[in-house]
Scaffold this active site. Structure first.
Site, short mmCIF file in Angstrom:
data_model
loop_
_atom_site.label_atom_id
_atom_site.label_comp_id
_atom_site.label_asym_id
_atom_site.label_seq_id
_atom_site.Cartn_x
_atom_site.Cartn_y
_atom_site.Cartn_z
N TRP A 1 17.98 14.65 -42.20
CA TRP A 1 17.17 15.84 -41.95
C TRP A 1 17.49 16.89 -43.01
O TRP A 1 18.66 17.21 -43.24
CB TRP A 1 17.48 16.41 -40.56
CG TRP A 1 16.91 15.63 -39.42
CD1 TRP A 1 15.80 15.94 -38.68
CD2 TRP A 1 17.42 14.43 -38.86
NE1 TRP A 1 15.58 15.01 -37.71
CE2 TRP A 1 16.57 14.05 -37.79
CE3 TRP A 1 18.53 13.60 -39.16
CZ2 TRP A 1 16.78 12.91 -37.03
CZ3 TRP A 1 18.72 12.47 -38.39
CH2 TRP A 1 17.86 12.14 -37.34
N ASP B 1 1.55 20.65 -38.61
CA ASP B 1 2.67 20.00 -37.92
C ASP B 1 2.56 18.50 -38.11
O ASP B 1 1.57 17.87 -37.72
CB ASP B 1 2.65 20.34 -36.43
CG ASP B 1 3.96 20.01 -35.73
OD1 ASP B 1 4.56 18.97 -36.05
OD2 ASP B 1 4.38 20.80 -34.86
N CYS C 1 10.39 15.71 -41.18
CA CYS C 1 9.61 16.92 -40.94
C CYS C 1 9.84 17.98 -42.01
O CYS C 1 8.88 18.63 -42.48
CB CYS C 1 9.88 17.49 -39.55
SG CYS C 1 11.63 17.70 -39.15
N HIS D 1 13.05 20.20 -35.15
CA HIS D 1 11.78 19.94 -35.85
C HIS D 1 11.34 21.13 -36.69
O HIS D 1 11.48 22.28 -36.29
CB HIS D 1 10.70 19.60 -34.82
CG HIS D 1 9.38 19.24 -35.43
ND1 HIS D 1 9.25 18.29 -36.42
CD2 HIS D 1 8.12 19.70 -35.20
CE1 HIS D 1 7.98 18.19 -36.76
NE2 HIS D 1 7.27 19.04 -36.04
N TRP D 2 10.79 20.82 -37.87
CA TRP D 2 10.18 21.81 -38.76
C TRP D 2 8.67 21.65 -38.77
O TRP D 2 8.15 20.54 -38.72
CB TRP D 2 10.66 21.60 -40.20
CG TRP D 2 12.08 21.93 -40.50
CD1 TRP D 2 13.10 21.04 -40.72
CD2 TRP D 2 12.65 23.23 -40.64
NE1 TRP D 2 14.26 21.72 -40.97
CE2 TRP D 2 14.01 23.06 -40.94
CE3 TRP D 2 12.13 24.53 -40.54
CZ2 TRP D 2 14.87 24.13 -41.14
CZ3 TRP D 2 12.99 25.60 -40.74
CH2 TRP D 2 14.34 25.39 -41.04
#
Length: 239
Positions: free
Chosen positions: A41, A133, A175, A116-117
C-alpha cells in the site's frame, strides 16, 4: 478491503527508516520507497511526493489555477473543529484555485491507519466536486464529508458531488496508485484545455471533455509503480 494500515501522517524518524529522497518540500523515507513495490500500500508520503513532482513539471506554468493538496492537509481539514485555526496552515493558493485535488482516505482518527484511498477534485468553474474511486465507490461517504468540510472552510456556495465512472483496481492494495494515475491524467487534461485554464474567466468544461476518464487514460498499476520507481531513482542519482 484488507485492514493493513496505509495512512501515515508522518514517518518515524529513526535510523532504521532514514530519509532517502528530499524533493522540494516532500521527503521519502526507506519505508515509503518500499511501499511502491508490488503488493504494498502506498504511504501518504509517496502521494505527496508525486503531487510535488507534477507541480514541478515543465507543463505546469503556475498559471492554470491548479492546486494539489497533500493528504496530511486534507486530514487536518476533516479533523478540525474550528476551520479558522487552519488559515495559517493550509496554502494561500487554496482560496483562489480553480481546481483542487484532494486525495481522500477513509481514516478519521488522529492515529495512523486507513484502508482505502480515493480522489476528489473540486472544479470552481463547474461548481462541482468530481469523485473517483477505484474500489466500488467505497469511500463515498468520506468523500462527501471532505467536500462538506471544504465548502464550509472556504465559505463556498453549495456544489454538486458527481460520482464519476472510474477504472477499477484488481486487488486490495493499488488504491493509492490509482489516485496517482487518476490525478496525473486529470492534471494534464486540465492544462491541455485552454478554456479550462483561462486566467480571466475559466469556462465550465463538459464532463466528457476532461472529467470522464476512460481506462486508456490511466497507466496500469504495475506500470505506474515502475514509473514512480524510475522517477525516485533519477532523483536519487541527481543528489
Amino acid at each position: 478491503m484488507n485492514l493493513k494500515k496505509l495512512f501515515k501522517m508522518s514517518s518515524p524518524i529513526q535510523s532504521k527508516d532514514p530519509i532517502q529522497v528530499s524533493y522540494y518540500d516532500s521527503v521519502l523515507r526507506k519505508s515509503d520507497i518500499e511501499s511502491v513495490n508490488e503488493g504494498n500500500w502506498l504511504t501518504d508520503a509517496v502521494i505527496t511526493f508525486f503531487y510535488t513532482y507534477l507541480e514541478q513539471s515543465p507543463s505546469n506554468t503556475g498559471l492554470h489555477g491548479i492546486l494539489l493538496l497533500e493528504p496530511s492537509m486534507i486530514h487536518l481539514l476533516r479533523q478540525s473543529t474550528y476551520p479558522a485555526s487552519l488559515q495559517g496552515v493550509l496554502p494561500n493558493a487554496l482560496y483562489d484555485a480553480n481546481y483542487v485535488f484532494l486525495p481522500v482516505n477513509d481514516h478519521l482518527s488522529h492515529t495512523a491507519g486507513g484502508n482505502h484511498w480515493s480522489l476528489l477534485v473540486y472544479s470552481r468553474p463547474n461548481s462541482s466536486f468530481f469523485y473517483y474511486d477505484s474500489y466500488n465507490n467505497s469511500n463515498y461517504h468520506h468523500a462527501k464529508n471532505t467536500a462538506e468540510c471544504f465548502i464550509h472552510f472556504l465559505g463556498l456556495p453549495p456544489s454538486t458531488l458527481r460520482v464519476m465512472p472510474t477504472p477499477q483496481q484488481k486487488n486490495g492494495n493499488d488504491c493509492g496508485v490509482f489516485v496517482i494515475s487518476l490525478s496525473e491524467s486529470l492534471f494534464h487534461a486540465i492544462i491541455a484545455t485552454p478554456t479550462a485554464t483561462s486566467t480571466h474567466m475559466p469556462i465550465p468544461v463538459p464532463p466528457n471533455q476532461i472529467w470522464t476518464i476512460e481506462p486508456t487514460r490511466v497507466y496500469p498499476a504495475s506500470v505506474q509503480r515502475a514509473r514512480i520507481k524510475n522517477i525516485i531513482k533519477s532523483l536519487r542519482k541527481g543528489r
